[in-house]
Design a protein around this motif. Structure first.
Motif, PDB file in Angstrom:
ATOM      1  N   UNK A 404     -20.019  12.761  -4.571  1.00 26.49           N
ATOM      2  CA  UNK A 404     -18.978  13.297  -3.705  1.00 26.49           C
ATOM      3  C   UNK A 404     -18.913  14.815  -3.862  1.00 26.49           C
ATOM      4  N   UNK A 405     -18.264  15.446  -2.909  1.00 29.16           N
ATOM      5  CA  UNK A 405     -18.025  16.893  -2.977  1.00 29.16           C
ATOM      6  C   UNK A 405     -16.561  17.176  -3.285  1.00 29.16           C
ATOM      7  N   UNK A 406     -15.661  16.823  -2.369  1.00 26.99           N
ATOM      8  CA  UNK A 406     -14.242  17.139  -2.574  1.00 26.99           C
ATOM      9  C   UNK A 406     -13.324  15.947  -2.355  1.00 26.99           C
ATOM     10  N   UNK A 407     -13.896  14.782  -2.027  1.00 23.28           N
ATOM     11  CA  UNK A 407     -13.091  13.619  -1.675  1.00 23.28           C
ATOM     12  C   UNK A 407     -13.563  12.404  -2.451  1.00 23.28           C
ATOM     13  N   UNK A 408     -12.606  11.703  -3.027  1.00 22.77           N
ATOM     14  CA  UNK A 408     -12.926  10.439  -3.697  1.00 22.77           C
ATOM     15  C   UNK A 408     -12.038   9.349  -3.120  1.00 22.77           C
ATOM     16  N   UNK A 409     -12.544   8.139  -3.134  1.00 23.31           N
ATOM     17  CA  UNK A 409     -11.770   6.978  -2.700  1.00 23.31           C
ATOM     18  C   UNK A 409     -11.626   6.036  -3.880  1.00 23.31           C
ATOM     19  N   UNK A 410     -10.384   5.695  -4.213  1.00 22.79           N
ATOM     20  CA  UNK A 410     -10.059   4.919  -5.408  1.00 22.79           C
ATOM     21  C   UNK A 410      -9.618   3.515  -5.018  1.00 22.79           C
ATOM     22  N   UNK A 411     -10.192   2.520  -5.653  1.00 18.98           N
ATOM     23  CA  UNK A 411      -9.760   1.143  -5.432  1.00 18.98           C
ATOM     24  C   UNK A 411      -8.429   0.921  -6.151  1.00 18.98           C
ATOM     25  N   UNK A 412      -7.433   0.450  -5.388  1.00 19.82           N
ATOM     26  CA  UNK A 412      -6.078   0.288  -5.926  1.00 19.82           C
ATOM     27  C   UNK A 412      -5.527  -1.069  -5.509  1.00 19.82           C
ATOM     28  N   UNK A 413      -4.982  -1.805  -6.467  1.00 20.70           N
ATOM     29  CA  UNK A 413      -4.418  -3.124  -6.166  1.00 20.70           C
ATOM     30  C   UNK A 413      -3.050  -3.003  -5.504  1.00 20.70           C
ATOM     31  N   UNK A 414      -2.185  -2.164  -6.081  1.00 19.20           N
ATOM     32  CA  UNK A 414      -0.817  -2.040  -5.575  1.00 19.20           C
ATOM     33  C   UNK A 414      -0.657  -0.676  -4.894  1.00 19.20           C
ATOM     34  N   UNK A 415      -1.108  -0.611  -3.663  1.00 18.10           N
ATOM     35  CA  UNK A 415      -1.069   0.661  -2.941  1.00 18.10           C
ATOM     36  C   UNK A 415       0.368   1.119  -2.713  1.00 18.10           C
ATOM     37  N   UNK A 416       1.248   0.202  -2.405  1.00 23.03           N
ATOM     38  CA  UNK A 416       2.608   0.588  -2.041  1.00 23.03           C
ATOM     39  C   UNK A 416       3.336   1.299  -3.168  1.00 23.03           C
ATOM     40  N   UNK A 417       3.145   0.832  -4.398  1.00 22.31           N
ATOM     41  CA  UNK A 417       3.836   1.480  -5.518  1.00 22.31           C
ATOM     42  C   UNK A 417       3.327   2.898  -5.726  1.00 22.31           C
ATOM     43  N   UNK A 418       2.017   3.093  -5.567  1.00 22.13           N
ATOM     44  CA  UNK A 418       1.456   4.446  -5.683  1.00 22.13           C
ATOM     45  C   UNK A 418       1.988   5.324  -4.572  1.00 22.13           C
ATOM     46  N   UNK A 419       2.030   4.776  -3.367  1.00 26.11           N
ATOM     47  CA  UNK A 419       2.508   5.554  -2.227  1.00 26.11           C
ATOM     48  C   UNK A 419       3.956   5.990  -2.419  1.00 26.11           C
ATOM     49  N   UNK A 420       4.798   5.074  -2.876  1.00 23.80           N
ATOM     50  CA  UNK A 420       6.202   5.414  -3.068  1.00 23.80           C
ATOM     51  C   UNK A 420       6.372   6.539  -4.086  1.00 23.80           C
ATOM     52  N   UNK A 421       5.615   6.457  -5.175  1.00 31.91           N
ATOM     53  CA  UNK A 421       5.723   7.498  -6.193  1.00 31.91           C
ATOM     54  C   UNK A 421       5.147   8.812  -5.685  1.00 31.91           C
ATOM     55  N   UNK A 422       4.042   8.741  -4.921  1.00 35.36           N
ATOM     56  CA  UNK A 422       3.442   9.961  -4.373  1.00 35.36           C
ATOM     57  C   UNK A 422       4.422  10.654  -3.436  1.00 35.36           C
ATOM     58  N   UNK A 423       5.032   9.901  -2.541  1.00 35.55           N
ATOM     59  CA  UNK A 423       5.939  10.512  -1.574  1.00 35.55           C
ATOM     60  C   UNK A 423       7.209  11.015  -2.245  1.00 35.55           C
ATOM     61  N   UNK A 424       7.597  10.389  -3.330  1.00 37.58           N
ATOM     62  CA  UNK A 424       8.736  10.908  -4.090  1.00 37.58           C
ATOM     63  C   UNK A 424       8.425  12.265  -4.695  1.00 37.58           C
ATOM     64  N   UNK A 425       7.128  12.519  -4.921  1.00 35.07           N
ATOM     65  CA  UNK A 425       6.678  13.813  -5.445  1.00 35.07           C
ATOM     66  C   UNK A 425       6.169  14.741  -4.333  1.00 35.07           C
ATOM     67  N   UNK A 426       6.520  14.397  -3.074  1.00 38.01           N
ATOM     68  CA  UNK A 426       6.131  15.193  -1.898  1.00 38.01           C
ATOM     69  C   UNK A 426       4.610  15.324  -1.787  1.00 38.01           C
ATOM     70  N   UNK A 427       3.928  14.201  -1.931  1.00 34.49           N
ATOM     71  CA  UNK A 427       2.466  14.170  -1.867  1.00 34.49           C
ATOM     72  C   UNK A 427       2.028  13.129  -0.842  1.00 34.49           C
ATOM     73  N   UNK A 428       1.033  13.506  -0.038  1.00 32.15           N
ATOM     74  CA  UNK A 428       0.408  12.585   0.907  1.00 32.15           C
ATOM     75  C   UNK A 428      -1.029  12.302   0.491  1.00 32.15           C
ATOM     76  N   UNK A 429      -1.348  11.041   0.269  1.00 30.26           N
ATOM     77  CA  UNK A 429      -2.736  10.603   0.120  1.00 30.26           C
ATOM     78  C   UNK A 429      -3.170   9.930   1.425  1.00 30.26           C
ATOM     79  N   UNK A 430      -4.423   9.529   1.472  1.00 32.83           N
ATOM     80  CA  UNK A 430      -4.925   8.755   2.606  1.00 32.83           C
ATOM     81  C   UNK A 430      -4.998   7.290   2.176  1.00 32.83           C
ATOM     82  N   UNK A 431      -4.400   6.420   2.963  1.00 32.81           N
ATOM     83  CA  UNK A 431      -4.267   5.019   2.552  1.00 32.81           C
ATOM     84  C   UNK A 431      -5.130   4.100   3.408  1.00 32.81           C
ATOM     85  N   UNK A 432      -6.018   3.383   2.723  1.00 32.90           N
ATOM     86  CA  UNK A 432      -6.811   2.332   3.346  1.00 32.90           C
ATOM     87  C   UNK A 432      -6.180   0.985   3.009  1.00 32.90           C
ATOM     88  N   UNK A 433      -6.855  -0.102   3.364  1.00 30.02           N
ATOM     89  CA  UNK A 433      -6.288  -1.425   3.127  1.00 30.02           C
ATOM     90  C   UNK A 433      -6.192  -1.751   1.641  1.00 30.02           C
TER      91      UNK A 433
END
Length: 981
Positions: A404-433
């Motif tokens: 990779x150069x600047x982008x990695x894709x991480x396999x995550x079981x519980x996407x929603x919990x990560x998303x909630x914590x990210x948005x609480x920290x004013x962060x946007x990731x890219x979410x796949x299934x």
């Protein structure tokens, strides 16, 4: 001729002459209208007296057909002062939430060097200039664009590049159509890597539909490339960040005579082997991360590079090196890029698809940083990404790829919990299934990486330090590491301090004529005031630092602007709905025609493929029609410039079974309000067609009449013409479309990220035409300019602007009529907002061509009006409402002065071959030459009137030899030994 000395005091803005008791009720309510309009009441009366009218309304009632006139005022909010409008917009802007974006998908936060922001992006000398069709007074912009082309050639390893396109998606679509045109393969199938950015895939789907191109969207790692295809598109690196080696696949496709396009991230090419070295035929991409803000999707300059053998098929514009009459190097747009406009229905792409201002910023970013600086930025981004990946692996997460150069894709079981914590920290990731994408850019720091770790750690303590994770392995396959150099030319290696760059940018700036110098009376291009108050918001962080695929919940301010602007434009035009997605007038044309085609399809009439276009139409109209798979039939115009209604009837009847649309400009391109516009629309509707109205001349309609009321079904608006977005030297622009109720279901999709996916959740049978541009709302960050204009002008101000534009055009026509024939006028002997003067007789009487007059105007300090279109050998003049009476008179005096110089040739008082017109423009260097052998004085050459003796704009090169440049095409800095940087 008016005596300017006697009217100076009376032409002062009327609000300076009111009493103090009137101040609160007049100044506060109307101040911006008076700032915008160049003509006040006293000046109006002087002009109207010359024209023989008692008042402005009397002139307008005579010029505009009563059958289409609005009976009521526009229903718009009350006008705001500049201060109040800015304060109101600031409140709206603060409804946007600026998160730290890691979404990627071709869009990145970046650092716009302050010296570039202040001296290009915020500088009216750069943003108010016109497309460089008069190259002698556009050498600064042309040099910056030549730098852009050189930068793209260097990074892509290909031989030729254009001077920018609109965005990555449309650039990829252009690559597909060019591949279809040049390939020797008989297949009509195009392969798209499923790992391309999803918005790019969607744009290509839209473009392919009516061009008889079949698409295969699949994984190249498993696809059988023995399948017949004429071309293919791959993302490099892929949208999920993976770096694939395409060399074997490219070879397989070439063996079948297919054309290969790589959509390549520009910064990654500082470390990755170039597309040219991989033997790709075309490279496309976005230069946004080279100093251009995110801006919720645009405007950004795309790039397009290819091999030398395809130079005649390259879409858009190419800057080429030629020489002037003094044998000095000089730049101009190469002929083959203009042919696409001239060839009309033979065109394969639309020339009006550039982002010049943004390309200038991107090339200046490369000039500022140079090879070493760009490489260091790329290395740092890549190293941070590697550190991030290593830390996440320690936390128990797996990356999809280790390349990779600047982008990695991480396999995550519980996407929603990560998303909630990210948005609480004013962060946007890219979410796949079942995974999360993270893209790093130049603004990120090791502290940002630690914050990401803490989010993924899910409240666990980190068992490692970032200092322990620095690694030499850059995540790039060894066979794909770049060995070749780039940005080695002098221009990229001598302006790395702010002082040097500032001076370089200023040198370029002073070579260009813009609205800061004088009026630019270009017919149909509407070069009007771009007020400072309108421009201020475009650099606000609340607008600039938002990713185009950020969740809607974070962009409430933008949504408010979109909703209000759509409602205002619908009211102004009389249409039922507006789409803001098209990011140029050319895209608006294309989108509108696509909507019409989809409408016919929905009725089971997909056979309707005939588009009637008057011979006076914009050259872009037939080009757009062809791009939509339509067959163009030309309709004649009569001697007065109107559509020949009998010819229209005959052709509509002849093609009634297959009639798709009529494309018409109103007022006509000949500069008249056609009395029969309702009848024209009725004829088309009677035969089952739709009426597409080109809104280029909307500046003559706002507040007086509405296209939706007199029969148009769809219309595009040039916000960079009527609604004050500046031209930027040939882009940015915005070209929204308005439609009647029956066409609403077919408008472009506002493609958005859903909760867990990057894919649009549309039903397969959606009636929408799909995506036209890469971003959901096109060039969103410059829409506040038009918002400010409408908010500050209000209904009365907008209507007054239209009236003054018509007054000014008729005043100029009146003053010039004794000297030049006015080619077209309406029944009342009036023009609309522009007039055409006929210069063709001068060819016989004095051997003077329209180009000679254009170049002589430069000596007077003016940019020439639109030349030789819509009628060869003419000039189309549009003064707009923003110019003062003194400036209108100065222009008229210049044109009259030039006519007197021509009369001297006609009388034999001046040499027919060696005269001030044939040798124009005159440069300072030519005038101080010791061997002055011309039969006229240096003073008459350089200072033809009193004004030029007080303020002189100098062309830096003499008249350019276009033919020489086309015979010896050079479109980069490489190998130009004598070019003076």
């Amino acid at each position: 001729m008016l005596d300017l000395k006697n009217i100076t005091s009376s032409t002062a803005p009327e609000y300076t002459q009111i009493t103090s008791s009137q101040a609160q009720t007049s100044i506060a309510e109307d101040i911006f209208k008076h700032r915008h309009l160049g003509i006040n009441k006293k000046a109006q009366q002087l002009m109207l007296k010359k024209l023989g009218y008692d008042n402005l309304d009397s002139l307008i009632n005579t010029a505009v057909p009563s059958s289409i006139r609005l009976q009521n005022s526009l229903k718009l909010p009350s006008s705001l002062t500049e201060t109040k409008a800015l304060a109101t917009l600031k409140v709206i802007a603060e409804e946007n939430q600026v998160y730290n974006s890691y979404i990627g998908m071709g869009y990145y936060n970046c650092i716009t060097p302050a010296v570039i922001q202040r001296n290009i992006l915020e500088n009216p000398n750069w943003y108010t200039a016109y497309t460089p069709y008069q190259p002698e007074i556009a050498q600064g912009r042309l040099e910056a664009l030549l730098n852009f082309q050189t930068m793209i050639i260097d990074f892509t390893g290909l031989e030729i590049a254009n001077a920018s396109l609109l965005d990555e998606g449309t650039a990829a679509a252009e690559a597909m159509t060019m591949s279809y045109q040049v390939t020797k393969h008989k297949s009509n199938t195009f392969f798209i890597d499923i790992n391309c950015h999803p918005q790019t895939i969607e744009v290509i789907k839209t473009r392919a539909k009516y061009l008889d191109i079949e698409l295969i969207i699949d994984n190249p790692q498993i696809f059988n490339f023995n399948t017949p295809i004429f071309g293919a598109l791959f993302q490099y690196p892929a949208t999920d960040g993976t770096i694939y080696d395409y060399q074997d696949i490219i070879e397989q496709i070439h063996q079948q005579k297919g054309i290969v396009t790589l959509a390549a991230d520009l910064l990654s090419l500082a470390l990755l082997k170039s597309p040219g070295e991989l033997n790709a035929d075309i490279a496309v991409g976005n230069t946004q991360r080279f100093g251009v803000p995110l801006g919720y999707g645009g405007p950004h300059a795309a790039y397009f590079a290819t091999k030398e053998e395809y130079k005649r098929q390259v879409p858009g514009r190419i800057v080429g090196v030629s020489k002037d009459v003094h044998d000095q190097p000089a730049l101009r747009l190469a002929l083959q890029t203009r042919e696409q406009h001239i060839r009309r229905d033979k065109a394969t792409s639309n020339i009006c698809t550039a982002q010049v201002l943004l390309a200038v910023i991107a090339s200046s970013y490369a000039v500022y940083h140079g090879e070493e600086g760009i490489k260091n930025i790329a290395l740092r981004v890549n190293q941070l990404t590697k550190i991030l990946a290593k830390g996440l692996e320690i936390l128990g997460y797996k990356t999809k790829s280790h390349h990779f150069f600047d982008t990695i894709t991480i396999k995550v079981d519980d996407i929603n919990s990560v998303r909630l914590k990210a948005e609480a920290n004013l962060i946007n990731f890219r979410y796949f299934e079942n995974s999360i994408g993270i893209s790093i850019d130049e603004t990120k720091t090791i502290e940002d990486i630690k914050q990401i770790w803490s989010i993924f750690a899910q409240n666990k303590e980190l068992s490692f330090n970032s200092s322990d994770l620095y690694v030499d392995n850059l995540g790039i396959p060894s066979q794909l590491k770049r060995q070749s150099r780039y940005l080695t030319e002098a221009v990229f290696n001598q302006y790395h301090s702010e002082t040097e760059l500032l001076r370089y940018l200023y040198r370029l700036e002073t070579k260009d004529l813009s609205l800061t110098t004088s009026m630019i009376a270009l017919g149909s291009c509407t070069m009007k005031l771009n007020a400072t108050a309108e421009m201020i918001p475009i650099t606000w962080a609340e607008f600039n630092n938002i990713h185009p695929f950020a969740p809607l919940s974070q962009t409430k301010g933008y949504q408010t602007i979109f909703t209000q602007l759509e409602a205002w434009l619908a009211e102004i035009t009389g249409f039922a709905a507006i789409s803001l997605q098209p990011n140029a007038g050319s895209q608006g044309e294309y989108a509108g025609l696509q909507v019409i085609r989809k409408y016919h399809d929905s009725k089971g009439e997909g056979n309707r493929n005939i588009c009637l276009i008057p011979e006076s139409a914009h050259g872009t109209n037939p080009a757009s029609a062809v791009m939509c798979g339509l067959k163009v039939i030309v309709v004649k115009c009569d001697a007065e410039g109107n559509i020949d209604i009998e010819d229209l009837k005959a052709k509509a009847e002849k093609h009634q079974k297959n009639l798709a649309a009529l494309m018409i400009t109103y007022p006509s391109t000949h500069g008249v309000f056609e009395e029969g516009i309702k009848d024209i629309c009725g004829i088309i509707h009677a035969y089952g067609g739709q009426v597409y109205l080109d809104g280029a001349n909307m500046n003559a309609q706002v507040g007086l009449c509405r296209p939706g009321d007199f029969g148009a079904d769809v219309c595009h608006l040039n916000l960079h013409k009527t609604f004050c977005i500046p031209h930027g030297g040939g882009g940015p622009g915005v070209g929204p479309i308005g439609v009647m109720p029956h066409l609403i279901p077919f408008l472009p999709i506002n493609y958005q990220l859903s909760a867990i996916s990057c894919q649009q959740n549309n039903d397969d049978d959606s009636q929408s035409i799909g995506m036209i541009s890469s971003a959901p709302w096109g060039s969103a960050s410059i829409l506040p300019i038009s918002w400010m204009y409408i908010a500050m002008m209000g209904s009365e101000g907008l209507t007054d602007a239209t009236k003054i534009a018509i007054l000014n055009a008729n005043y100029i026509a009146h003053r010039l009529a004794p000297h030049y024939p006015i080619l077209f006028t309406g029944k009342s002997n009036l023009v609309a907002h522009e007039c055409i003067i006929d210069l063709r007789p001068l060819r016989k009487t004095a051997q003077i061509e329209v180009e000679d007059v254009a170049k002589r105007l430069i000596d007077y300090g003016f940019h020439a009006p639109t030349m030789s279109w819509p009628v060869g050998g003419t000039m189309m003049i549009e003064p707009t409402e923003s110019e003062s009476l003194s400036e209108l008179d100065r222009f008229c005096d210049a044109m009259i002065g030039i006519r007197e110089e021509i009369r001297a040739i006609e009388k034999g008082e001046a040499d027919i071959k060696d005269n001030v017109l044939k040798n124009a423009p005159h440069t300072a260097m030519s005038l101080i030459a010791s061997d002055w052998n011309h039969p006229y004085s240096r003073e008459s050459a350089a200072y033809p009137d009193t004004f030029t003796k007080q303020h002189k704009f100098w062309a830096t090169v003499g008249r350019i030899d276009n033919a020489y440049g086309d015979r010896n095409l050079i479109c980069s800095c490489i190998g130009i030994n004598n070019y003076n940087y």
